[in-house]
Design an enzyme around this catalytic site. Structure first.
Site, PDB file in Angstrom:
ATOM      1  N   GLU A   1      77.251  84.602  54.225  1.00  0.00           N
ATOM      2  CA  GLU A   1      77.730  85.805  53.439  1.00  0.00           C
ATOM      3  C   GLU A   1      77.364  85.757  52.062  1.00  0.00           C
ATOM      4  O   GLU A   1      77.140  86.895  51.555  1.00  0.00           O
ATOM      5  CB  GLU A   1      79.063  85.831  53.577  1.00  0.00           C
TER       6      GLU A   1
ATOM      7  N   HIS B   1      82.093  76.339  55.241  1.00  0.00           N
ATOM      8  CA  HIS B   1      81.886  76.559  56.713  1.00  0.00           C
ATOM      9  C   HIS B   1      82.588  75.652  57.493  1.00  0.00           C
ATOM     10  O   HIS B   1      82.592  74.419  57.218  1.00  0.00           O
ATOM     11  CB  HIS B   1      80.584  77.047  56.756  1.00  0.00           C
TER      12      HIS B   1
HETATM   13  N1  ACO Z   1      85.876  77.856  47.684  1.00  0.00           N
HETATM   14  C1  ACO Z   1      86.823  76.607  47.315  1.00  0.00           C
HETATM   15  N2  ACO Z   1      87.256  75.839  48.112  1.00  0.00           N
HETATM   16  C2  ACO Z   1      87.007  75.698  49.205  1.00  0.00           C
HETATM   17  C3  ACO Z   1      86.100  76.807  49.764  1.00  0.00           C
HETATM   18  C4  ACO Z   1      85.355  77.812  48.888  1.00  0.00           C
HETATM   19  N3  ACO Z   1      84.952  78.662  49.392  1.00  0.00           N
HETATM   20  N4  ACO Z   1      85.973  76.612  51.108  1.00  0.00           N
HETATM   21  C5  ACO Z   1      86.594  75.554  51.318  1.00  0.00           C
HETATM   22  N5  ACO Z   1      87.199  75.114  50.347  1.00  0.00           N
HETATM   23  C6  ACO Z   1      88.220  73.888  50.384  1.00  0.00           C
HETATM   24  C7  ACO Z   1      89.618  74.295  50.601  1.00  0.00           C
HETATM   25  O1  ACO Z   1      90.436  74.807  49.594  1.00  0.00           O
HETATM   26  C8  ACO Z   1      90.183  72.970  51.404  1.00  0.00           C
HETATM   27  O2  ACO Z   1      90.436  72.229  50.378  1.00  0.00           O
HETATM   28  P1  ACO Z   1      91.726  71.225  50.510  1.00  0.00           P
HETATM   29  O3  ACO Z   1      91.413  70.241  51.491  1.00  0.00           O
HETATM   30  O4  ACO Z   1      91.932  70.607  49.177  1.00  0.00           O
HETATM   31  O5  ACO Z   1      92.815  72.117  50.729  1.00  0.00           O
HETATM   32  C9  ACO Z   1      88.973  72.241  51.968  1.00  0.00           C
HETATM   33  O6  ACO Z   1      87.638  73.013  51.287  1.00  0.00           O
HETATM   34  C10 ACO Z   1      88.708  72.784  53.359  1.00  0.00           C
HETATM   35  O7  ACO Z   1      88.753  74.156  53.683  1.00  0.00           O
HETATM   36  P2  ACO Z   1      89.267  75.121  54.589  1.00  0.00           P
HETATM   37  O8  ACO Z   1      89.742  76.578  54.259  1.00  0.00           O
HETATM   38  O9  ACO Z   1      90.397  74.107  55.343  1.00  0.00           O
HETATM   39  O10 ACO Z   1      88.065  75.002  55.626  1.00  0.00           O
HETATM   40  P3  ACO Z   1      87.852  75.859  57.058  1.00  0.00           P
HETATM   41  O11 ACO Z   1      86.768  75.027  57.787  1.00  0.00           O
HETATM   42  O12 ACO Z   1      89.203  76.142  57.678  1.00  0.00           O
HETATM   43  O13 ACO Z   1      87.139  77.084  56.554  1.00  0.00           O
HETATM   44  C11 ACO Z   1      86.070  78.956  55.522  1.00  0.00           C
HETATM   45  C12 ACO Z   1      86.090  77.696  56.367  1.00  0.00           C
HETATM   46  C13 ACO Z   1      87.043  79.690  56.081  1.00  0.00           C
HETATM   47  C14 ACO Z   1      84.688  79.429  55.738  1.00  0.00           C
HETATM   48  C15 ACO Z   1      86.243  78.662  54.253  1.00  0.00           C
HETATM   49  O14 ACO Z   1      85.192  77.718  53.622  1.00  0.00           O
HETATM   50  C16 ACO Z   1      86.338  79.800  53.335  1.00  0.00           C
HETATM   51  O15 ACO Z   1      87.640  80.355  53.014  1.00  0.00           O
HETATM   52  N6  ACO Z   1      85.231  80.267  52.618  1.00  0.00           N
HETATM   53  C17 ACO Z   1      85.481  81.421  51.781  1.00  0.00           C
HETATM   54  C18 ACO Z   1      85.351  82.747  52.378  1.00  0.00           C
HETATM   55  C19 ACO Z   1      83.954  82.802  53.139  1.00  0.00           C
HETATM   56  O16 ACO Z   1      82.891  82.603  52.598  1.00  0.00           O
HETATM   57  N7  ACO Z   1      83.872  83.227  54.341  1.00  0.00           N
HETATM   58  C20 ACO Z   1      82.947  83.798  55.204  1.00  0.00           C
HETATM   59  C21 ACO Z   1      82.591  82.465  56.252  1.00  0.00           C
HETATM   60  S1  ACO Z   1      80.999  82.461  56.960  1.00  0.00           S
HETATM   61  C22 ACO Z   1      81.364  83.619  58.315  1.00  0.00           C
HETATM   62  O17 ACO Z   1      82.540  83.808  58.856  1.00  0.00           O
HETATM   63  C23 ACO Z   1      80.479  84.513  59.040  1.00  0.00           C
END
Ligand code: ACO
Length: 376
Positions: A307, A253
Site C-alpha cells: 500500500e 504485514h
Molecule cells: N505501525 C506501527 N506499529 C505496527 C505497525 C505499523 N504499521 N504494524 C504492526 N505494528 C506493531 C503493532 O502495534 C503490534 O505491536 P505490539 O505487539 O506491541 O502490540 C505488532 O507490530 C504486531 O502488529 P499486528 O497489528 O498485531 O500485526 P498483524 O499481523 O495483525 O497486522 C497489519 C498486519 C494489519 C498489516 C498491520 O501491520 C497494520 O495495521 N499496518 C498498518 C495498516 C496497513 O498498512 N494496512 C495494509 C496492509 S497490506 C494489505 O492488506 C494489502
C-alpha cells in the site's frame, strides 16, 4: 484446540493459485514469480492465468477479450449508483452496484469462468460511472479498442489515456491481482464454501477489503505523507505518531517479514512518475519508518507493504484518493473469483468453532423483575 488470534499461521486451504513466501519476500502466481509478470503481462493475461492455471495463447487471449468487451457495459444504467447520489463511500457504491448487477444478470448456480469474467469486466465500469455521476457527468460506455486498464482511465476521464498511465495502471492491476489467503480472499472462500453464488462471495470480499487494515490503507498513506509534508519533518512526525501508539500506514504485514516484493516494483514506478520532492518525502518516510519500527519492535520485522507506494502510483495516473480501494478491488476481483472457482472443486463447508468464554448458568427473569446488573 484454540487457533492463534487472527488465525495467524493457520493453513485453511490448499491452493494452486498464488503464494506469499513471507521470509523471502517472494510472491508467486500459478508458478510465476511476480517479477516475471509485472511490466510484461497484461492484466487480462494474468486474470486468464489465475482462472485457468496457464498463460493464454494469442487465440485464447483474443477469445477472452471478445467475451469481456460486451461484459464491461452497465446493463442497468448505473441504477444503484444514481440512487446513492455522490456522497457514498466508493467501496459502498461498488459493493451495492455489483450486487444489483449480479442479481439482474442473474448470477446463480455453480460458479463459472464466464461469471468470473463478467464480474471482473464490470468493476472498472462501475467505479468510473460512480466517479462521473458524483461529478454531475453521465457515465461513459467502454471502448472496444481499449484494454482493461485503458478503458478504466478512459471511462473516468472521457479521454484516451497516455501510454505511460496505461502501463502504470496495468502493472499495478497485475501486482495486486492475488495474494494468498488474505482476509478478503478468505471471506470469498468462506461464502463460496456454503455453495452460495460467486457474486455473493465477491460482494462479501469487497466489504472485507474496505477496512484500513487491508485495502483501505493507501489513501491513509497519502494522508500521512501529506501531514508529514517535508522530508525534514519525517522524524518528528513519526516519533510523535509512534509515541501516541498510532500505526504507520503502509508498514507491516502478517506474512511478509521483509519488504513486500510488490512494494519494490511500485517504488521504482513511483520514482519515475512522482515529482522529485514527493518521491524524496516518500523514500525518507519509508527508510525512517522501517528503521524506527524495527528498533522499537525488533521481533516483528516490520517493512513497507504494497500500500505504501500504491498510493504514489495511483496518484500519478490521476486517480482521486478515495478511489484507491476500489481500484485495488478492480484488480483483486480476478484473484477472488479464481479462489471461488478453486473452492468449488471438492468443496467442504468452512465452519470453524469458537471457544465459549461466557456464562452458562443464568435463569430467565420476567422483564419487570430485571435489574440493570442482570441485563448486563
Ligand atoms: N505501525 C506501527 N506499529 C505496527 C505497525 C505499523 N504499521 N504494524 C504492526 N505494528 C506493531 C503493532 O502495534 C503490534 O505491536 P505490539 O505487539 O506491541 O502490540 C505488532 O507490530 C504486531 O502488529 P499486528 O497489528 O498485531 O500485526 P498483524 O499481523 O495483525 O497486522 C497489519 C498486519 C494489519 C498489516 C498491520 O501491520 C497494520 O495495521 N499496518 C498498518 C495498516 C496497513 O498498512 N494496512 C495494509 C496492509 S497490506 C494489505 O492488506 C494489502
Amino acid at each position: 484446540m484454540t487457533a492463534p488470534k487472527g488465525l495467524e499461521g493457520i493453513v485453511v486451504a490448499q491452493t494452486n493459485i498464488s503464494h506469499v513466501f513471507g521470509t523471502e519476500g517472494k510472491l508467486v502466481y500459478r508458478g510465476y514469480n511476480i517479477n516475471e509478470l509485472a511490466g510484461k503481462a497484461s492484466y487480462e493475461e494474468v486474470a486468464f492465468l489465475l482462472w485457468n492455471g496457464h498463460l493464454p495463447t494469442q487465440p485464447e487471449l483474443d477469445a477472452l477479450n471478445a467475451k469481456m468487451r460486451p461484459m464491461r457495459k452497465l446493463t442497468d444504467g448505473g441504477y444503484a449508483l444514481k440512487a446513492l447520489k455522490g456522497g457514498a463511500n466508493p467501496m459502498d457504491a461498488l459493493r451495492t452496484e455489483i450486487s444489483l448487477l449480479a442479481a439482474l444478470a442473474p448470477i446463480s448456480g455453480t460458479a463459472t469462468i464466464d461469471q468470473a469474467m463478467l464480474l471482473t469486466a464490470l468493476f472498472p465500469t462501475v467505479v468510473a460511472a460512480f466517479q462521473r455521476l458524483r461529478n454531475g457527468k453521465e457515465p461513459l460506455e467502454p471502448r472496444d479498442d481499449l484494454g482493461h486498464a485503458a478503458n478504466y482511465l478512459y471511462m473516468l476521464t472521457g479521454e484516451v489515456p497516455p501510454e505511460n498511465h496505461v502501463k502504470s495502471l496495468d502493472t499495478y492491476l497485475v501486482l495486486l491481482a492475488d495474494h494468498g489467503m488474505n482476509a478478503s480472499t478468505f471471506t470469498a472462500r468462506v461464502i463460496a464454501s456454503t455453495e452460495s453464488d460467486i457474486a455473493s462471495a465477491i460482494v462479501g470480499a469487497i466489504g472485507a477489503l474496505k477496512g484500513p487494515l487491508h485495502g483501505g490503507a493507501p489513501a491513509l498513506v497519502m494522508d500521512m505523507l501529506e501531514q508529514i509534508g517535508t522530508a525534514e519533518n519525517v522524524k518528528p512526525w513519526m516519533d510523535n505518531a509512534l509515541a501516541n501508539h498510532q500505526k504507520l500506514m503502509g508498514f507491516g504485514h502478517r506474512v511478509y517479514k521483509t519488504t513486500d516484493p510488490r512494494a519494490e516494483i511500485l517504488r521504482e514506478m513511483a520514482r519515475q512518475s512522482s515529482t522529485p520532492a514527493f518521491f524524496a518525502l516518500a523514500r525518507t518516510a519509508e527508510e525512517y519508518g522501517i528503521a524506527e519500527l524495527n528498533r522499537r519492535k525488533p521481533d516483528q520485522r516490520l517493512y513497507t507493504n504494497v500500500e505504501f507506494y500504491s498510493a504514489a502510483v495511483l496518484n500519478s495516473v490521476g486517480l482521486p484518493r478515495d478511489l484507491y480501494p476500489t481500484t485495488f478491488a478492480s484488480s483483486r476481483v480476478a484473484g477472488w473469483t479464481a479462489h471461488v472457482l478453486e473452492q468449488m472443486v471438492g468443496n467442504r463447508l468452512i465452519r470453524p468453532q469458537s471457544e465459549y468464554v461466557g456464562r452458562e448458568d443464568l435463569k430467565f427473569a420476567p422483564i419487570a423483575q430485571r435489574t440493570p446488573a442482570a441485563v448486563s
